[in-house]
Each structure stands twice: as structure tokens, then as C-alpha cells.
Design an enzyme around this catalytic site. Structure first.
Site, PDB file in Angstrom:
ATOM      1  N   ASN A   9       0.832  -1.198   0.000  1.00 48.73           N
ATOM      2  CA  ASN A   9       0.000   0.000   0.000  1.00 48.73           C
ATOM      3  C   ASN A   9       0.878   1.263   0.000  1.00 48.73           C
ATOM      4  O   ASN A   9       1.498   1.615   1.002  1.00 48.73           O
ATOM      5  CB  ASN A   9      -0.896  -0.055   1.251  1.00 48.73           C
ATOM      6  CG  ASN A   9      -1.897   1.064   1.295  1.00 48.73           C
ATOM      7  OD1 ASN A   9      -1.603   2.192   0.943  1.00 48.73           O
ATOM      8  ND2 ASN A   9      -3.090   0.733   1.741  1.00 48.73           N
ATOM      9  N   ASP A  68      -2.483  -4.328  10.637  1.00 47.11           N
ATOM     10  CA  ASP A  68      -3.841  -4.719  10.289  1.00 47.11           C
ATOM     11  C   ASP A  68      -4.773  -3.801  11.072  1.00 47.11           C
ATOM     12  O   ASP A  68      -4.493  -3.463  12.221  1.00 47.11           O
ATOM     13  CB  ASP A  68      -4.097  -6.192  10.632  1.00 47.11           C
ATOM     14  CG  ASP A  68      -5.297  -6.724   9.859  1.00 47.11           C
ATOM     15  OD1 ASP A  68      -5.628  -6.166   8.798  1.00 47.11           O
ATOM     16  OD2 ASP A  68      -5.925  -7.699  10.317  1.00 47.11           O
ATOM     17  N   PHE A 148     -11.594   6.959   3.586  1.00 51.67           N
ATOM     18  CA  PHE A 148     -11.966   5.702   2.924  1.00 51.67           C
ATOM     19  C   PHE A 148     -12.683   4.813   3.934  1.00 51.67           C
ATOM     20  O   PHE A 148     -12.905   5.214   5.088  1.00 51.67           O
ATOM     21  CB  PHE A 148     -10.713   5.001   2.364  1.00 51.67           C
ATOM     22  CG  PHE A 148      -9.834   4.384   3.418  1.00 51.67           C
ATOM     23  CD1 PHE A 148      -8.994   5.170   4.179  1.00 51.67           C
ATOM     24  CD2 PHE A 148      -9.861   3.012   3.670  1.00 51.67           C
ATOM     25  CE1 PHE A 148      -8.187   4.592   5.175  1.00 51.67           C
ATOM     26  CE2 PHE A 148      -9.061   2.432   4.651  1.00 51.67           C
ATOM     27  CZ  PHE A 148      -8.225   3.222   5.403  1.00 51.67           C
ATOM     28  N   GLY A 149     -13.038   3.613   3.498  1.00 48.93           N
ATOM     29  CA  GLY A 149     -13.640   2.643   4.412  1.00 48.93           C
ATOM     30  C   GLY A 149     -14.868   3.197   5.123  1.00 48.93           C
ATOM     31  O   GLY A 149     -15.783   3.732   4.502  1.00 48.93           O
ATOM     32  N   TYR A 150     -14.877   3.073   6.437  1.00 44.75           N
ATOM     33  CA  TYR A 150     -16.043   3.458   7.248  1.00 44.75           C
ATOM     34  C   TYR A 150     -15.981   4.914   7.730  1.00 44.75           C
ATOM     35  O   TYR A 150     -16.781   5.306   8.593  1.00 44.75           O
ATOM     36  CB  TYR A 150     -16.148   2.523   8.462  1.00 44.75           C
ATOM     37  CG  TYR A 150     -16.356   1.069   8.092  1.00 44.75           C
ATOM     38  CD1 TYR A 150     -17.638   0.533   7.987  1.00 44.75           C
ATOM     39  CD2 TYR A 150     -15.272   0.235   7.822  1.00 44.75           C
ATOM     40  CE1 TYR A 150     -17.828  -0.809   7.643  1.00 44.75           C
ATOM     41  CE2 TYR A 150     -15.452  -1.103   7.472  1.00 44.75           C
ATOM     42  CZ  TYR A 150     -16.729  -1.609   7.389  1.00 44.75           C
ATOM     43  OH  TYR A 150     -16.919  -2.931   7.043  1.00 44.75           O
ATOM     44  N   ASP A 151     -15.069   5.707   7.205  1.00 40.92           N
ATOM     45  CA  ASP A 151     -14.932   7.101   7.657  1.00 40.92           C
ATOM     46  C   ASP A 151     -16.251   7.889   7.624  1.00 40.92           C
ATOM     47  O   ASP A 151     -16.518   8.668   8.546  1.00 40.92           O
ATOM     48  CB  ASP A 151     -13.866   7.840   6.833  1.00 40.92           C
ATOM     49  CG  ASP A 151     -12.461   7.426   7.229  1.00 40.92           C
ATOM     50  OD1 ASP A 151     -12.311   6.820   8.305  1.00 40.92           O
ATOM     51  OD2 ASP A 151     -11.528   7.704   6.462  1.00 40.92           O
ATOM     52  N   LYS A 171      -7.853  13.442  10.182  1.00 43.21           N
ATOM     53  CA  LYS A 171      -7.580  11.999  10.195  1.00 43.21           C
ATOM     54  C   LYS A 171      -6.125  11.698  10.548  1.00 43.21           C
ATOM     55  O   LYS A 171      -5.835  10.882  11.413  1.00 43.21           O
ATOM     56  CB  LYS A 171      -7.919  11.455   8.804  1.00 43.21           C
ATOM     57  CG  LYS A 171      -7.692   9.990   8.625  1.00 43.21           C
ATOM     58  CD  LYS A 171      -8.988   9.258   8.518  1.00 43.21           C
ATOM     59  CE  LYS A 171      -8.768   7.770   8.582  1.00 43.21           C
ATOM     60  NZ  LYS A 171      -8.964   7.117   7.321  1.00 43.21           N
ATOM     61  N   HIS A 176      -6.233   6.051  14.546  1.00 46.29           N
ATOM     62  CA  HIS A 176      -5.717   4.820  15.155  1.00 46.29           C
ATOM     63  C   HIS A 176      -4.369   4.443  14.540  1.00 46.29           C
ATOM     64  O   HIS A 176      -3.446   4.048  15.230  1.00 46.29           O
ATOM     65  CB  HIS A 176      -6.741   3.708  14.943  1.00 46.29           C
ATOM     66  CG  HIS A 176      -7.312   3.653  13.551  1.00 46.29           C
ATOM     67  ND1 HIS A 176      -7.953   4.727  12.973  1.00 46.29           N
ATOM     68  CD2 HIS A 176      -7.273   2.700  12.606  1.00 46.29           C
ATOM     69  CE1 HIS A 176      -8.314   4.422  11.758  1.00 46.29           C
ATOM     70  NE2 HIS A 176      -7.905   3.203  11.487  1.00 46.29           N
ATOM     71  N   ARG A 177      -4.272   4.582  13.202  1.00 47.26           N
ATOM     72  CA  ARG A 177      -3.046   4.204  12.505  1.00 47.26           C
ATOM     73  C   ARG A 177      -1.892   5.088  12.962  1.00 47.26           C
ATOM     74  O   ARG A 177      -0.785   4.624  13.209  1.00 47.26           O
ATOM     75  CB  ARG A 177      -3.275   4.351  10.994  1.00 47.26           C
ATOM     76  CG  ARG A 177      -2.267   3.605  10.155  1.00 47.26           C
ATOM     77  CD  ARG A 177      -2.687   3.517   8.700  1.00 47.26           C
ATOM     78  NE  ARG A 177      -3.824   2.628   8.512  1.00 47.26           N
ATOM     79  CZ  ARG A 177      -5.070   3.018   8.284  1.00 47.26           C
ATOM     80  NH1 ARG A 177      -5.360   4.294   8.202  1.00 47.26           N
ATOM     81  NH2 ARG A 177      -6.038   2.146   8.140  1.00 47.26           N
TER      82      ARG A 177
HETATM   83  P1  ITT Z   1      -4.030  -3.323   3.040  1.00 49.34           P
HETATM   84  O1  ITT Z   1      -3.961  -3.451   1.563  1.00 49.34           O
HETATM   85  O2  ITT Z   1      -2.820  -2.696   3.646  1.00 49.34           O
HETATM   86  O3  ITT Z   1      -4.441  -4.584   3.773  1.00 49.34           O
HETATM   87  P2  ITT Z   1      -6.710  -2.367   3.711  1.00 49.34           P
HETATM   88  O4  ITT Z   1      -7.504  -1.408   2.937  1.00 49.34           O
HETATM   89  O5  ITT Z   1      -7.186  -3.789   3.809  1.00 49.34           O
HETATM   90  O6  ITT Z   1      -5.185  -2.250   3.239  1.00 49.34           O
HETATM   91  P3  ITT Z   1      -6.558  -2.297   6.594  1.00 49.34           P
HETATM   92  O7  ITT Z   1      -6.158  -3.725   6.691  1.00 49.34           O
HETATM   93  O8  ITT Z   1      -5.729  -1.298   7.303  1.00 49.34           O
HETATM   94  O9  ITT Z   1      -6.629  -1.734   5.121  1.00 49.34           O
HETATM   95  O10 ITT Z   1      -8.058  -2.141   7.075  1.00 49.34           O
HETATM   96  C1  ITT Z   1      -9.076  -3.115   6.808  1.00 49.34           C
HETATM   97  C2  ITT Z   1     -10.410  -2.449   6.605  1.00 49.34           C
HETATM   98  O11 ITT Z   1     -10.798  -1.765   7.821  1.00 49.34           O
HETATM   99  C3  ITT Z   1     -10.414  -1.368   5.522  1.00 49.34           C
HETATM  100  O12 ITT Z   1     -10.630  -1.931   4.255  1.00 49.34           O
HETATM  101  C4  ITT Z   1     -11.572  -0.486   6.001  1.00 49.34           C
HETATM  102  O13 ITT Z   1     -12.812  -1.040   5.634  1.00 49.34           O
HETATM  103  C5  ITT Z   1     -11.451  -0.533   7.515  1.00 49.34           C
HETATM  104  N1  ITT Z   1     -10.567   0.582   7.969  1.00 49.34           N
HETATM  105  C6  ITT Z   1      -9.300   0.477   8.439  1.00 49.34           C
HETATM  106  N2  ITT Z   1      -8.777   1.677   8.721  1.00 49.34           N
HETATM  107  C7  ITT Z   1      -9.753   2.571   8.402  1.00 49.34           C
HETATM  108  C8  ITT Z   1      -9.830   3.962   8.446  1.00 49.34           C
HETATM  109  O14 ITT Z   1      -8.797   4.708   8.846  1.00 49.34           O
HETATM  110  N3  ITT Z   1     -10.947   4.560   8.066  1.00 49.34           N
HETATM  111  C9  ITT Z   1     -11.991   3.849   7.640  1.00 49.34           C
HETATM  112  N4  ITT Z   1     -12.009   2.514   7.546  1.00 49.34           N
HETATM  113  C10 ITT Z   1     -10.891   1.871   7.929  1.00 49.34           C
END
Ligand code: ITT
Length: 195
Positions: A9, A68, A148-151, A171, A176-177
């Protein structure tokens, strides 16, 4: 000292590279010409992070770390957790994941949740775990377009907007990251001082 990040990534790589002290040369799996998807078959974020780091350490024999992350919702027994990325199944879709989550939460008054990152480091043959947590609440609807994700459904404690509405500046400051990364950097700094 070379440090291998067990991920391809590029966004994460850039962020970490900026934070690392001078004595470390951060390299990625692409630098090692490694293109396979790393297995994540654990039942917890810790297991998955360790699984990836151990695999890469065994293969390349250099200091390395992996991460993770996931969302944990109290009312759903900490779901989606390790299943955050594919909560609503394939193909992977942030929108579908959020819709499923909001649907499961529609009658829930307790909306407590947290984002969690675990970093697993293998350093001079020893294993270390670093955790970063961001506490908050699941909103009632999708709001905002950043991140991204659940933001768009996550409202951090102390704020009245979602992470997606807050933008990258917020962010990167409170995530958390970032918190897990700060702990890793403190550890690495400490080792440079002692070396
Ligand atoms: P990798 O290719 O590095 O595995 P990933 O997108 O799967 O990237 P993570 O393992 O860090 O990322 O996170 C797994 C999931 O958790 C990610 O796809 C989101 O749905 C959610 N997530 C993690 N961190 C997030 C964030 O900062 N904001 C929103 N959603 C998050």
C-alpha cells in the site's frame, strides 16, 4: 538500517516513511519484487498482523513490520473487526459495507465503536506489538466524502462530524493508525539512541 514494511500500500508507505527517524531506510514489498497477496487467516487483528510479519521475516530475514486495522462496534460484539474490508462480501465495496453496518445498527441506541490498528514488528528476531485506538460513535447515516472505508459513518469522540467530513488533516492527526505508528517510531528511536 533497513526496515521492510510488509505491505504494498503506497499511501501507508509514504506516511510511514515521513515519520521514521533518519537512521532507518524503509523499503516495501515492491522493492523486493514481491507481488503476492499476503495471507490473513487469523481471527484477530493481532494474529493477522503477526502472520504477515512472520511470513515476510522468514522469507527475507530482515527486520520488518506489518499492520492490520479494523472497525469494532460494541453493540455487534466487536464486528466487523477482522472482516472490516469484506463485511458485505465480494466485490469489496465501502458503500455496501457501510449500508450493511447501518442496517444492523438501525435499532441500536448504543453506537459506541472504535477503529483499531495493530502493528507487528519483528526486530532483531524478537516480536513486538503496537496498538492504536480511536474511540467514537457510529453515525445514523453516511456523511462526508473524504477518507476511505467506514470514515463516513464514524464520529470520533469529542467531534460532531464524521472522519470523512473532517478531511485528511483531522484523520492524520488523530487516527488509530497514527497512534500505533507513533508507538513504533518511539520504539525505533529508542533503539537508535541505544545503538
Ligand atoms: P491493506 O492493503 O494494507 O491490507 P486495507 O484497505 O485492507 O489495506 P486495513 O487492513 O488497514 O486496510 O483495514 C481493513 C479495513 O478496515 C479497511 O478496508 C476499512 O474497511 C477498515 N478501515 C481500516 N482503517 C480505516 C480507516 O482509517 N478509516 C476507515 N475505515 C478503515
Amino acid at each position: 538500517m533497513q526496515l521492510l514494511f510488509a505491505s504494498s500500500n503506497v499511501n501507508k508507505l509514504g506516511e510511514i516513511r515521513e515519520m521514521l527517524p533518519n537512521g532507518y531506510d524503509l523499503i516495501s514489498l515492491s522493492d523486493k519484487n514481491f507481488k503476492e497477496e499476503l495471507e490473513e487467516t487469523g481471527e484477530t487483528l493481532e494474529e493477522n498482523a503477526l502472520q504477515k510479519a512472520r511470513f515476510i521475516y522468514k522469507k527475507f530475514k530482515i527486520n520488518c513490520f506489518s499492520d492490520d486495522s479494523g472497525l469494532e462496534v460494541v453493540a455487534l460484539d466487536n464486528e466487523p473487526g477482522v472482516n472490516s474490508a469484506f463485511y458485505a462480501g465480494l466485490p469489496r465495496s465501502d458503500k455496501d459495507n457501510m449500508k450493511l453496518l447501518l442496517n444492523k445498527m438501525k435499532n441500536e441506541s448504543d453506537r459506541t465503536a472504535c477503529f483499531k490498528t495493530i502493528i507487528a514488528l519483528i526486530f532483531n528476531g524478537k516480536e513486538y506489538l503496537f496498538e492504536g485506538v480511536l474511540d467514537g460513535q457510529i453515525g445514523l447515516e453516511i456523511a462526508g466524502s473524504g477518507g476511505f472505508g467506514y470514515d463516513p459513518v464514524f464520529i470520533p469522540d469529542g467531534y460532531s462530524i464524521t472522519l470523512a467530513e473532517g478531511g485528511m488533516e483531522l484523520k492524520n492527526r488523530i487516527s488509530h493508525r497514527k497512534k500505533a505508528l507513533n508507538k513504533l517510531v518511539l520504539f525505533l528511536n529508542d533503539h537508535l539512541l541505544k545503538a
